[in-house]
Design a protein around this motif. Structure first.
Motif, PDB file in Angstrom:
ATOM      1  N   LYS A 107      76.495   6.751  38.740  1.00 27.27           N
ATOM      2  CA  LYS A 107      75.184   7.261  38.054  1.00 27.27           C
ATOM      3  C   LYS A 107      75.064   8.823  38.301  1.00 27.27           C
ATOM      4  O   LYS A 107      75.531   9.084  39.317  1.00 27.27           O
ATOM      5  CB  LYS A 107      74.206   6.434  38.577  1.00 27.27           C
ATOM      6  CG  LYS A 107      74.266   5.091  37.948  1.00 27.27           C
ATOM      7  CD  LYS A 107      72.720   4.427  38.225  1.00 27.27           C
ATOM      8  CE  LYS A 107      72.509   2.986  37.695  1.00 27.27           C
ATOM      9  NZ  LYS A 107      73.270   1.915  38.482  1.00 27.27           N
ATOM     10  N   LEU A 108      74.702   9.432  37.263  1.00 23.81           N
ATOM     11  CA  LEU A 108      74.232  10.754  37.298  1.00 23.81           C
ATOM     12  C   LEU A 108      72.981  10.921  38.199  1.00 23.81           C
ATOM     13  O   LEU A 108      71.900  10.671  37.767  1.00 23.81           O
ATOM     14  CB  LEU A 108      74.268  11.429  35.982  1.00 23.81           C
ATOM     15  CG  LEU A 108      74.400  13.148  36.244  1.00 23.81           C
ATOM     16  CD1 LEU A 108      75.806  13.531  36.621  1.00 23.81           C
ATOM     17  CD2 LEU A 108      73.995  13.705  34.915  1.00 23.81           C
ATOM     18  N   ARG A 109      72.941  11.496  39.590  1.00 25.48           N
ATOM     19  CA  ARG A 109      71.788  11.592  40.236  1.00 25.48           C
ATOM     20  C   ARG A 109      71.023  12.984  40.014  1.00 25.48           C
ATOM     21  O   ARG A 109      69.804  13.072  39.968  1.00 25.48           O
ATOM     22  CB  ARG A 109      72.180  11.559  41.713  1.00 25.48           C
ATOM     23  CG  ARG A 109      72.636  10.124  42.101  1.00 25.48           C
ATOM     24  CD  ARG A 109      71.599   9.210  42.278  1.00 25.48           C
ATOM     25  NE  ARG A 109      72.030   8.058  42.808  1.00 25.48           N
ATOM     26  CZ  ARG A 109      72.261   7.690  44.059  1.00 25.48           C
ATOM     27  NH1 ARG A 109      72.011   8.578  45.016  1.00 25.48           N
ATOM     28  NH2 ARG A 109      72.895   6.594  44.430  1.00 25.48           N
ATOM     29  N   LEU A 149      80.622   3.436  35.062  1.00 30.34           N
ATOM     30  CA  LEU A 149      79.948   4.590  34.748  1.00 30.34           C
ATOM     31  C   LEU A 149      78.703   4.115  33.908  1.00 30.34           C
ATOM     32  O   LEU A 149      78.670   3.507  32.897  1.00 30.34           O
ATOM     33  CB  LEU A 149      80.873   5.654  34.108  1.00 30.34           C
ATOM     34  CG  LEU A 149      80.395   6.862  33.577  1.00 30.34           C
ATOM     35  CD1 LEU A 149      80.090   7.609  35.086  1.00 30.34           C
ATOM     36  CD2 LEU A 149      81.434   7.780  32.619  1.00 30.34           C
ATOM     37  N   GLU A 150      77.739   4.808  34.265  1.00 32.61           N
ATOM     38  CA  GLU A 150      76.339   4.497  33.660  1.00 32.61           C
ATOM     39  C   GLU A 150      75.895   6.006  33.220  1.00 32.61           C
ATOM     40  O   GLU A 150      75.209   6.394  34.468  1.00 32.61           O
ATOM     41  CB  GLU A 150      75.381   3.542  34.222  1.00 32.61           C
ATOM     42  CG  GLU A 150      75.992   2.300  33.791  1.00 32.61           C
ATOM     43  CD  GLU A 150      74.812   1.192  34.603  1.00 32.61           C
ATOM     44  OE1 GLU A 150      73.759   0.840  33.565  1.00 32.61           O
ATOM     45  OE2 GLU A 150      75.025   0.871  35.713  1.00 32.61           O
ATOM     46  N   LEU A 151      75.646   6.726  32.411  1.00 36.80           N
ATOM     47  CA  LEU A 151      75.027   7.944  32.224  1.00 36.80           C
ATOM     48  C   LEU A 151      73.932   7.932  31.305  1.00 36.80           C
ATOM     49  O   LEU A 151      74.045   7.315  30.110  1.00 36.80           O
ATOM     50  CB  LEU A 151      76.074   8.870  31.505  1.00 36.80           C
ATOM     51  CG  LEU A 151      77.296   9.562  32.471  1.00 36.80           C
ATOM     52  CD1 LEU A 151      78.055  10.532  31.475  1.00 36.80           C
ATOM     53  CD2 LEU A 151      76.765  10.148  33.942  1.00 36.80           C
ATOM     54  N   ASP A 152      72.715   8.374  31.792  1.00 34.63           N
ATOM     55  CA  ASP A 152      71.673   8.437  30.671  1.00 34.63           C
ATOM     56  C   ASP A 152      71.856   9.606  30.009  1.00 34.63           C
ATOM     57  O   ASP A 152      71.683   9.597  28.653  1.00 34.63           O
ATOM     58  CB  ASP A 152      70.613   8.736  31.702  1.00 34.63           C
ATOM     59  CG  ASP A 152      70.221   7.349  32.499  1.00 34.63           C
ATOM     60  OD1 ASP A 152      70.753   6.536  32.207  1.00 34.63           O
ATOM     61  OD2 ASP A 152      69.373   7.509  33.371  1.00 34.63           O
ATOM     62  N   ASP A 153      72.085  10.671  30.247  1.00 27.22           N
ATOM     63  CA  ASP A 153      71.883  11.896  29.498  1.00 27.22           C
ATOM     64  C   ASP A 153      72.946  13.162  30.378  1.00 27.22           C
ATOM     65  O   ASP A 153      72.478  13.467  31.344  1.00 27.22           O
ATOM     66  CB  ASP A 153      70.720  12.546  29.426  1.00 27.22           C
ATOM     67  CG  ASP A 153      70.391  13.281  28.307  1.00 27.22           C
ATOM     68  OD1 ASP A 153      71.356  13.562  27.539  1.00 27.22           O
ATOM     69  OD2 ASP A 153      69.164  13.513  27.743  1.00 27.22           O
TER      70      ASP A 153
END
Lengths: 365, 230
Positions: free
Chosen positions: A215-217, A22-26
């Protein structure tokens, strides 16, 4: 940080089994909203939920609640302000009442206060008559109602749901979803739900976020996400089956003229003349006509094609048409039978200009 | 057949006449094996829980040792404890050899791996997500452990039964470290061995019947607790 955010996840990276999953920016979960995170299996949805539940420490990043870093404070205190419901109800071998009361007992709430609170939620979920039944004897739907009541009786700041309806049969799921939707609207509890079911996202979500490959797209209203996906990956997941490569030949008052194969099409959007774009269409927005039957006065977007394949999906039929590029339409089974559409039939494909959504060609993922 | 009948009749006679020596032997068996089981529980329940739920590097290795320990031959345990407690041994100054305490020590070494191993396997048989669900409901570490024990209560009670069964019936270790001294360290199993070697089959059968009855009553009690509401 958004002042309306109850929970803010920033630059979160979670590693499980040596892999970055999991890699979430914001991502902000706003007070009072129901945020539904959708994604296919293995996208990192459950990881996100466990992280938000204070049960899975991220390798890096910050998770703030009320401005305080959750993972550097008391996790027990944090967890005692959340309610967690997993895909399987995971009830304990005790009565329905005791199961619903368990979280309150963990918090040291007195039995005098427990009884009215538990009874209220048993009533709300329509399982008051099952209070004395042992959890093991419940049906799947009853067990999941118990599990939801067990979380909501805690009056949590944040309700966390991991595909709570996916193990249920279709009619049971529909009934529980309807009941839960009503309860959610009454209680306004801030909710984060993860699911792969698009209908659940549409029914429950105030906002929808799409998680692909950890990733949150995209995040936005269901309307935005389902009708205006930001890239082809999101488009494919939210059911935009037709993606047509096209070139912008002109624009007027927010309406683009596109050249796709030998056809000239129209669709709202902003792009420069000469730009290569992708025209996205949902299958339910496409209309099929048997050759020659299309009324001349209908939509300006009109193409000719040959039916490649018809696949029956319950009450609907998915039809793939070759117009020089593949176009997918969804029509009712009765219309399909009435029109007599078969493989190899020549058809006219039409769609309203407003049904289209344009992506830059670079958004192909 | 006559010997068996005679033995059963003598057993009943001994039981109902409350023969002092038989009562003493029976009581000592219960005390020694009961205490050894209780100590095994104090060791095995937390250790088994740690091995089942904990995450540390040597976990699997320790678990394999414990599982091996579940099959420890009592005579080997008897020998090891004897060496340690022997007057010239490392713990000889404690003067424990040929005392009931020595038997308790040996029996604890036999029962503890059984209780530990079965506790670990009982907890590992639960859905691993149950722990997460309990934590998600706001349970503290102690509350999580207690809830998991309650969920696994059937196999945990089986672990207690197996632990008690392994020591009430063993003879090798009790004989070696207790010495089968009359009125001091004689327990049912060592008494049975003695009477059999003397050719007193009737008395041996009587003592065996008492031992079986004792084991049955203890397990009946534990089974009734285990099967309550099932």
């Amino acid at each position: 940080m958004n002042p309306d955010a109850l929970l803010s996840l920033k630059d979160i990276s979670v590693v499980r089994g040596g892999q970055r999953v999991l890699e979430l920016d914001d991502l902000d979960i706003l007070r009072g909203e129901c945020l539904v995170v959708i994604g296919p299996n293995g996208a990192g949805k459950s990881t996100l939920l466990l992280t938000a539940a204070g049960l899975l420490q991220p390798a890096s990043g910050s998770m703030l609640k009320g401005g305080k870093e959750v993972y550097s404070g008391s996790l027990l205190e944090y967890r005692r302000k959340t309610g967690l419901v997993l895909q399987d109800p995971l009830l304990m071998d005790m009565s329905v009442y005791d199961n619903v009361a368990s979280g309150l007992r963990f918090r040291g709430v007195g039995s005098k206060e427990i009884a009215p609170r538990v009874n209220t939620w048993l009533e709300k979920f329509g399982i008051a008559r099952l209070a004395k039944r042992r959890a093991r004897s419940l049906s799947g739907g009853e067990a999941q109602r118990t599990s939801l009541a067990r979380a909501l009786v805690l009056d949590p700041d944040l309700l966390l749901l991991d595909e709570p309806f996916s193990a249920l049969d279709a009619p049971t799921r529909a009934r529980l979803l309807e009941d839960f939707h009503n309860l959610l609207q009454q209680s306004h509890v801030t909710t984060l739900m993860v699911t792969h079911d698009l209908n659940e996202a549409l029914q429950l979500g105030d906002r929808v976020a799409v998680l692909l490959d950890g990733k949150l797209r995209q995040a936005g209203t269901p309307q935005e996400v389902f009708n205006s996906p930001v890239d082809t990956g999101v488009a494919a997941f939210v059911g935009v089956d037709t993606v047509i490569p096209a070139e912008v030949t002109g624009s007027q008052e927010g309406m683009l003229q596109l050249k796709a194969g030998s056809y000239t099409l129209e669709c709202p959007g902003t792009a420069n003349t000469g730009q290569q774009v992708l025209l996205c269409l949902r299958p339910e927005d496409i209309t099929l006509w048997m050759d020659g039957a299309a009324p001349q006065s209908s939509a300006r977007n009109r193409m000719q094609g040959v039916v490649q394949r018809c696949s029956v999906q319950g009450a609907l039929v998915r039809i793939q048409v070759d117009c020089g590029f593949p176009v997918v339409a969804l029509i009712t089974r009765s219309s399909w039978m009435e029109m007599g559409i078969r493989d190899g039939a020549r058809v006219t494909v039409t769609f309203k200009a407003t049904a289209g959504h344009v992506l830059p060609r670079a958004a192909s993922k | 057949m006559e010997v068996i009948w005679k033995g059963i009749l003598q057993a009943l006679e001994l039981l109902f006449s409350f023969d002092t020596e038989v009562l003493k032997v029976t009581l000592l068996s219960l005390q020694v094996s009961g205490l050894a089981t209780a100590i095994s529980l104090l060791i095995g329940l937390p250790l088994g829980t740690l091995l089942a739920l904990g995450k540390f590097p040597s976990r699997k290795f320790i678990l394999s040792l414990i599982n091996t320990g579940m099959a420890l031959p009592p005579v080997v345990v008897g020998l090891a404890v004897s060496i340690f407690l022997w007057r010239s041994g490392p713990l000889g100054s404690l003067r424990l050899i040929y005392t009931p305490i020595a038997i308790v020590i040996a029996q604890t070494i036999i029962a503890a791996p059984v209780v530990t191993g079965l506790t670990a396997s009982a907890l590992q048989s639960l859905d691993p997500r149950l722990k997460l669900q309990l934590q998600g409901l706001g349970a503290s570490q102690a509350q999580v452990t207690w809830s998991l024990w309650k969920e696994a209560r059937l196999p945990l009670l089986a672990a207690i039964m197996a632990g008690f069964g392994s020591v009430i019936s063993e003879v090798g270790a009790s004989m070696m470290v207790g010495g089968n001294i009359r009125n001091q360290t004689r327990v049912l199993t060592t008494a049975i061995v003695l009477e059999t070697s003397k050719g007193e089959f009737a008395l041996a059968i009587a003592l065996s019947a008492i031992l079986l009855l004792l084991a049955y009553l203890v397990n009946l009690f534990l089974t009734s607790v285990q099967q309550r509401r099932h």
